[in-house]
Design a protein around this motif. Sequence first.
Motif, PDB file in Angstrom:
ATOM      1  N   CYS A 107       0.749  -1.265   0.140  1.00 50.81           N
ATOM      2  CA  CYS A 107      -0.130  -0.097   0.077  1.00 50.81           C
ATOM      3  C   CYS A 107       0.652   1.092   0.137  1.00 50.81           C
ATOM      4  O   CYS A 107       2.181   1.065  -0.036  1.00 50.81           O
ATOM      5  CB  CYS A 107      -0.917  -0.048   1.217  1.00 50.81           C
ATOM      6  SG  CYS A 107       0.013   0.073   2.823  1.00 50.81           S
ATOM      7  N   GLY A 131      -4.566   2.796  -0.943  1.00 53.34           N
ATOM      8  CA  GLY A 131      -4.437   1.562  -1.745  1.00 53.34           C
ATOM      9  C   GLY A 131      -3.846   1.771  -3.256  1.00 53.34           C
ATOM     10  O   GLY A 131      -3.077   0.848  -3.449  1.00 53.34           O
ATOM     11  N   LEU A 180      -5.958  -5.719   3.908  1.00 57.30           N
ATOM     12  CA  LEU A 180      -5.501  -4.496   4.378  1.00 57.30           C
ATOM     13  C   LEU A 180      -6.541  -3.595   4.673  1.00 57.30           C
ATOM     14  O   LEU A 180      -6.362  -2.625   5.727  1.00 57.30           O
ATOM     15  CB  LEU A 180      -4.913  -3.673   2.786  1.00 57.30           C
ATOM     16  CG  LEU A 180      -4.422  -2.256   3.099  1.00 57.30           C
ATOM     17  CD1 LEU A 180      -3.252  -2.226   3.981  1.00 57.30           C
ATOM     18  CD2 LEU A 180      -4.085  -1.563   1.590  1.00 57.30           C
TER      19      LEU A 180
END
Length: 282
Positions: free
Chosen positions: A162, A256, A205
């Motif tokens: 990320c 992201g 995530l």
Amino acid sequence: MLTVQAYAKINLALDVLYKRPDGYHEVAMIMQAVNLADTVTLTSQTGDITLNVNILGLPGDASNLAYRAAALLQEYAEPGQGVHIELDKQIPLAAGLAGGSADAAAVLKGLNELWGLDLSLDELGKLAAKLGSDVPFCLYNGTKLATGRGELLAPLPALPACYVVLAKPAIEVPTAWVYRQFKVEQAGRRPDIAAMSKYLAEGNLAGVAANVANVLESVTIPAYPEIARIKDHMLAYGAMAALMSGSGPTVFGIVGCRDQAEAIAGRLRDEGVPEVFVAETV
């Protein structure tokens, strides 16, 4: 001559459990290295330790952690062995990103190689703990559970790939003051370390982002409401999560994709936040 990168850290989770008899606080933290870094260049010389920093006013003497790290390793080196340390600082100062600790860890790692000391990483870790609570993590980097006063480390699965937006307002927050003011009963939302560890293991995530928490926000944000404003704006601009790192004042946002991270960073710069960076995890 040897050049080493000194990586910043963020706290995905930070819990303060109680004050210990030795005056430190018992903590439980999930720490993550990011690639915003200082560059540490080491050159062997005879005799003394000398230190030059690219920021005016930052001390180059024994009050600097990088200097102290070199002095500590000098005890293991050949008599008369010295070093010149050149610090190119890119990590903001007094930011909750462990810049000074990262520099010290880089000096330990680099001098161990430059001077041929052959100390293991775990041996260096014991020396790092003498310098400061964040120095051991900065030696190992990656994703770690840190307990004790922060020096006891256990590996965790890596944070899924990320981007991290880092935004530091024009504020300096004394870490010692934050810990002195902290009261467990006023901590608010506490981190769920077990849940965070589970989501890391799953490579989830979104689960990690939903569980970030830092109890020191209960002290720093009421005193410095600008931190809350930056958090709110990061979330409004599309960050998956936003949290203060360490004792502050830097806020990080988990994002992201790079394009969105750069867009968030640009909007924060346009609003006048003086130090904004886009980083990746290490």
